[in-house]
Scaffold this motif. Structure first.
Motif, short mmCIF file in Angstrom:
data_model
loop_
_atom_site.label_atom_id
_atom_site.label_comp_id
_atom_site.label_asym_id
_atom_site.label_seq_id
_atom_site.Cartn_x
_atom_site.Cartn_y
_atom_site.Cartn_z
N GLU A 106 -0.58 7.48 -1.39
CA GLU A 106 -1.66 7.01 -0.51
C GLU A 106 -2.44 5.88 -1.17
N ILE A 107 -2.68 5.98 -2.47
CA ILE A 107 -3.38 4.91 -3.18
C ILE A 107 -2.57 3.62 -3.12
N GLN A 108 -1.27 3.72 -3.41
CA GLN A 108 -0.39 2.55 -3.38
C GLN A 108 -0.38 1.92 -2.00
N GLU A 109 -0.22 2.73 -0.97
CA GLU A 109 -0.17 2.22 0.40
C GLU A 109 -1.48 1.53 0.78
N PHE A 110 -2.60 2.17 0.47
CA PHE A 110 -3.90 1.60 0.78
C PHE A 110 -4.09 0.25 0.10
N CYS A 111 -3.82 0.19 -1.20
CA CYS A 111 -4.04 -1.04 -1.96
C CYS A 111 -3.14 -2.17 -1.50
N SER A 112 -1.91 -1.83 -1.21
CA SER A 112 -0.95 -2.83 -0.76
C SER A 112 -1.28 -3.32 0.65
N ALA A 113 -1.49 -2.40 1.57
CA ALA A 113 -1.74 -2.76 2.97
C ALA A 113 -3.11 -3.39 3.17
N SER A 114 -4.12 -2.90 2.49
CA SER A 114 -5.49 -3.37 2.72
C SER A 114 -5.85 -4.62 1.93
N TYR A 115 -5.30 -4.75 0.71
CA TYR A 115 -5.72 -5.85 -0.17
C TYR A 115 -4.56 -6.63 -0.79
N GLY A 116 -3.33 -6.29 -0.43
CA GLY A 116 -2.18 -7.00 -0.97
C GLY A 116 -2.05 -6.89 -2.48
N VAL A 117 -2.49 -5.78 -3.03
CA VAL A 117 -2.49 -5.60 -4.49
C VAL A 117 -1.07 -5.61 -5.04
N THR A 118 -0.85 -6.47 -6.02
CA THR A 118 0.43 -6.53 -6.72
C THR A 118 0.27 -6.23 -8.21
#
Length: 165
Positions: A77-89
């Motif tokens: 859930e953390i990975q999905e949120f960060c990727s989807a919401s902020y494009g975190v790489t």
């Protein structure tokens, strides 16, 4: 032994060390949370990471649920949120504790370092930032209210990156 030698897992559970995650490069270590008023700092952290990655710099997110339960999710859930919401790489670790009896060994060392006003001790809140060089030495500590775009943080990061190259 430095903080870079401390065992820690990646967000996906893969065992590693902070040194392997940073690749021995200068890094900004940040305790992060998905449901905090400061969560929009993810955007600035990602921008900083993207801008300076080719120059040998990385941001590392260390999720923590110690502040009002603001990081309640699973690793997925953390990975999905960060990727989807902020494009975190930028790389993320497993969820850890930054204060108290079960404080992760990395933070046991980090909290010894004073901030700009000479105050060491416990992490105050989500998104506290520690700038470390490629050997794991803490160069600067920025409290949660210091945004990734703040000139003080930007200047410290750029000076470290330029001195490392």
């Amino acid at each position: 032994m430095t903080i870079l030698d401390q065992p820690i897992a990646r967000l996906d559970g893969t065992p590693t060390t902070l040194g392997e995650i940073t690749g021995g490069r200068p890094a900004l270590l940040v305790n992060v949370a998905s449901k905090c008023g400061l969560t929009p700092q993810y955007a600035g952290l990602e921008a900083l990471h993207e801008e300076l990655a080719d120059a040998g710099f990385t941001v590392v997110g260390l999720p923590c649920n110690q502040f009002l339960g603001q990081e309640p999710g699973s690793s997925e859930e953390i990975q999905e949120f960060c990727s989807a919401s902020y494009g975190v790489t930028f790389p993320m670790t497993e969820k850890i504790e930054v204060n108290g009896e079960d404080r992760h060994p990395v933070y046991a060392e980090l909290v010894k370092v004073p901030d700009e006003e000479g105050e060491a001790g416990d992490v105050q809140w989500n998104f506290e930032k520690f700038l470390v060089d490629g050997t794991g030495t803490v160069v600067a500590r920025f409290r949660p209210g210091v945004e990734p775009g703040d000139p003080r943080l930007q200047d410290a990061v750029r000076a470290l990156v330029s001195s490392a190259s």
